[in-house]
Write an enzyme that holds these catalytic residues in place. Structure first.
Site, PDB file in Angstrom:
ATOM      1  CB  CYS A  76      -0.860  -0.021   1.253  1.00 15.06           C
ATOM      2  SG  CYS A  76      -1.913   1.445   1.471  1.00 15.06           S
ATOM      3  CG  LEU A  77       4.375   3.589  -1.601  1.00 12.07           C
ATOM      4  CD1 LEU A  77       4.627   4.049  -0.292  1.00 12.07           C
ATOM      5  CD2 LEU A  77       5.780   2.942  -2.098  1.00 12.07           C
TER       6      LEU A  77
END
Lengths: 196, 506
Positions: free
Chosen positions: A90-91
């Site tokens: 999750c970036l």
């Protein structure tokens, strides 16, 4: 259409200073497909990931660099923003904040930064994030344990594995590269060698 | 009934008016008709609205663009970016200009007004593809970031295909500037004219999709029109295609119900939850095959079609040996108040729902029948207009009356679900005391009855065979239709006011 010349330049550029930056990119499994790469980053110093080497599967969509690369951890890692199940990340820069001016190297460096500075308020793995917020010492020890168990290739261990596999009749250089691609997991390497 | 008297007296007056000379008669008629038309706009929950067709979309957009371009002295591209960001609310942009100042207003929307005037003579390196390109093969955006045209084009294509045409940002990381639409158009159309067209269409449609006061008409098959409202956005509107819908929830018009009530009601009618309730109230499951069994009389020993006997009182399986008052080897005399109460409540709720649903359904059915009336009436009008013996040529009062009839019939029909929720314990339990509720309910039902009475009257008069009757009779009918229409309108409006005071905040 994938911009082949850019990817080639990126690979050269990234691997030039891999000793300093701690990130490197190789073609996946030694193939010639530029759209499937394998990145590796070393765990940042003074984090629970220190000493580990983390392998990341990189797939480049045909619109690259105008579309973001797809990255996923192959090495199991205990981190609020990385799925402990499948390694999904999750970036923001891998999603809507991607810019064509960013490179694979900058993306990997961002992942390295993510390892040293988790963002538990925007979690990928709710269980890890909860532990991070409620019981930080326990989080650190779990993360360290995972690093020891999955992200470290001890040189002693590797030689024994190489030897065993070579004795089974596989050529040594192939054994080494296969073991490296699966992060030293002997069983997985054997499976790969047999199927490939 | 008070209103009845009102009606009678005003009707008498009107009739007197109509026995005047022909010329005056016409004047009176026009007045009445005119009055009715003005009324239309003020009607309850019907805000003023206008229809935007495919053709007028461009013009409507231009108008807003022009206003912003003139006031802020910016070019079209910047005006459009501002308008898209602030949802095409020109007033708000002017307001924010005062509050935030020009610079913040612009930067928040992604407008950058900086342009370096340095003309490059040497080649530049594009940091996207790492190639050396000549200055004229590269383009600099307003923010000062310069990349080669090939990379820009690739970026634009990806964004357009992702449906992000309206907010294509500069390629530099963290740069918020929205790319100049003329650059996008020029570069993309070189190799992909179809995509350039798509881009233009997205920009055009932004006027509807990024706009709080404009919405697409939800008609099926779609008419392609959009509706713009002025004023309150919680209202009902009518498209030129005939679709009447709630601007807030895009469902068919549902006043006097609120969007929430309507949603609940539609769901309730759809999944027939009340049928299930009936089954729970009136049947018991067989202890063996679990089919619902209802008791058709007799003693408490019931036998399922599968052959299993069981006790109706407690539902437990028993043998068949029994007398009128007891079953062999079985006893369940213990009284459970809780269970009885639950059954009672379920039964009461069911009857309540059935009461409202029957009336709702009855008026919906009438509405469907009256829809066919439209064609027969038009035929009648045509016949009457061609009749030489009659002097009356204007029959617009009939069509006007018909429109009133349709609309008020729907309001009446939907007033039942409204009442069902308004006066139940479910939604408004804490909002009013039982006394208050009773008072309001009485008032509401009084209005409902008046409306019903007048609608039936209007419906009856509109069905008159006016091509067969004398002019005098026609004038009489016309008077009645116009009058009843006005009363019905008034009542709908009253009901609207009632509704507004009743469910503020719901």
């Amino acid at each position: 259409m994938l911009d082949v010349s850019r990817v080639q330049k990126e690979l050269v550029e990234c691997n030039r200073d891999k000793q300093i930056s701690g990130v490197s990119i190789l073609l996946h499994d030694g193939s010639h497909d530029l759209s499937h790469l394998t990145g590796s980053i070393s765990g940042p110093v003074s984090s629970p990931y220190e000493g580990g080497t983390f392998t990341i599967d990189i797939r480049l969509p045909s619109g690259y660099p105008f579309e973001p690369p797809k990255m996923q951890f192959v090495t199991k890692v205990w981190h609020p923003n990385i799925s402990s199940q499948n390694g999904a990340i999750c970036l923001d820069i891998l999603k809507d904040q991607w810019s064509p001016a960013l490179t694979l190297k900058t993306a990997l460096l961002s992942l390295q930064a993510l390892l040293s500075a988790p963002a538990p308020d925007d979690p990928q793995d709710a269980v890890v994030a909860q532990q991070y917020l409620r019981d930080y010492p326990k989080f650190v020890s779990t993360a360290r344990h995972w690093t020891e168990a999955f992200a470290k290739i001890t040189s002693l261990g590797i030689e024994e594995k190489v030897q065993r596999l070579v004795e089974m009749g596989f050529p040594e250089d192939l054994v080494r590269s296969t073991l490296k691609s699966v992060n030293g997991d002997e069983n997985l390497a054997l499976e790969k060698l047999c199927s490939g | 009934m008070a209103l009845d008297d009102d009606y009678a007296s005003s009707s008498d007056l009107e009739e007197e008016d109509y026995y005047l000379s022909d010329q005056e008669e016409d004047a009176v008629e026009e007045d009445v008709l005119h009055g009715l038309e003005d009324d239309h706009i003020e009607e309850c929950r019907w805000s003023e609205s206008s229809v935007i067709t495919k053709e007028s979309l461009l013009a409507a957009q231009r108008e807003d663009l022009r206003k912003v371009m003139d006031l802020l002295a910016v070019n079209e591209h910047h005006a459009r970016t501002l308008l898209m960001h602030y949802r095409w609310d020109v007033e708000r942009i002017f307001e924010l200009l005062d509050q935030k100042g020009r610079d913040r207003l612009f930067s928040e929307a992604g407008v950058t007004l900086h342009k370096s005037n340095i003309s490059l003579t040497v080649t530049v390196t594009c940091i996207i593809c790492f190639e050396e390109v000549s200055p004229h093969a590269s383009t600099e955006m307003d923010c000062g970031h310069r990349f080669c045209n090939d990379c820009w084009t690739g970026h634009f294509i990806v964004k357009i295909n992702e449906g992000l045409s309206r907010r294509i940002k500069c390629m530099a990381p963290k740069c918020n500037t929205i790319c100049d639409e003329s650059v996008v158009r020029a570069l993309v159309s070189v190799d992909h004219p179809d995509l350039a067209e798509k881009f233009d269409r997205y920009l055009l449609e932004s006027y509807i999709e990024d706009n709080n006061t404009v919405k697409w008409c939800p008609s099926v098959p779609n008419c392609g029109n959009a509706i713009r409202v002025k004023g309150d956005a919680i209202c009902e509107v009518e498209c030129t295609c005939g679709m009447q819908f709630c601007f807030a929830c895009l469902q068919e018009a549902h006043s006097p119900c609120s969007c929430l009530m309507w949603d609940l009601w539609m769901k309730k009618c759809r999944d027939e939850s009340e049928t299930v309730n009936w089954i729970t109230v009136n049947t018991k499951p067989c202890p063996k095959c679990h089919k619902p069994v209802d008791k058709n009389g007799g003693c408490n020993l019931v036998v399922c079609i599968c052959g299993q006997a069981f006790c109706w009182l407690c539902g437990a399986a028993t043998g068949r040996e029994h007398t009128w008052s007891n079953i062999n080897g079985h006893s369940c005399g213990r009284f459970t108040e809780d269970q009885t109460k639950r059954t009672e409540d379920a039964r009461k709720n069911l009857y309540r729902y059935m009461h409202y649903h029957n009336r709702y359904k009855a008026h919906i059915d009438s509405m469907k029948q009256e829809a066919t009336l439209k064609e027969t009436i038009q035929a009648k009008i045509a016949a009457s207009e061609n009749k030489d013996s009659s002097k009356i040529k204007d029959y617009s009062w009939v069509t006007n009356g018909l429109v009133r009839l349709f609309r008020s019939r729907r309001v009446l029909s939907y007033s039942y679900p409204f009442a069902y929720y308004m006066f139940s314990d479910e939604i408004f339990k804490d909002e009013m005391t039982p006394m208050e509720r009773e008072l309001r309910q009485n008032l509401f039902e009084e209005q409902q009855q008046q409306l019903e009475f007048n609608i039936e009257k209007l419906s009856g008069d509109l069905e008159t065979n006016f091509h067969d009757i004398s002019d005098e009779k026609i004038i009489e009918t016309m008077g009645r239709v116009i009058n009843t229409s006005a009363i019905v309108d008034g009542l709908c409006k009253k009901m609207g006011l009632f509704v507004i005071t009743a469910y503020i905040g719901i």
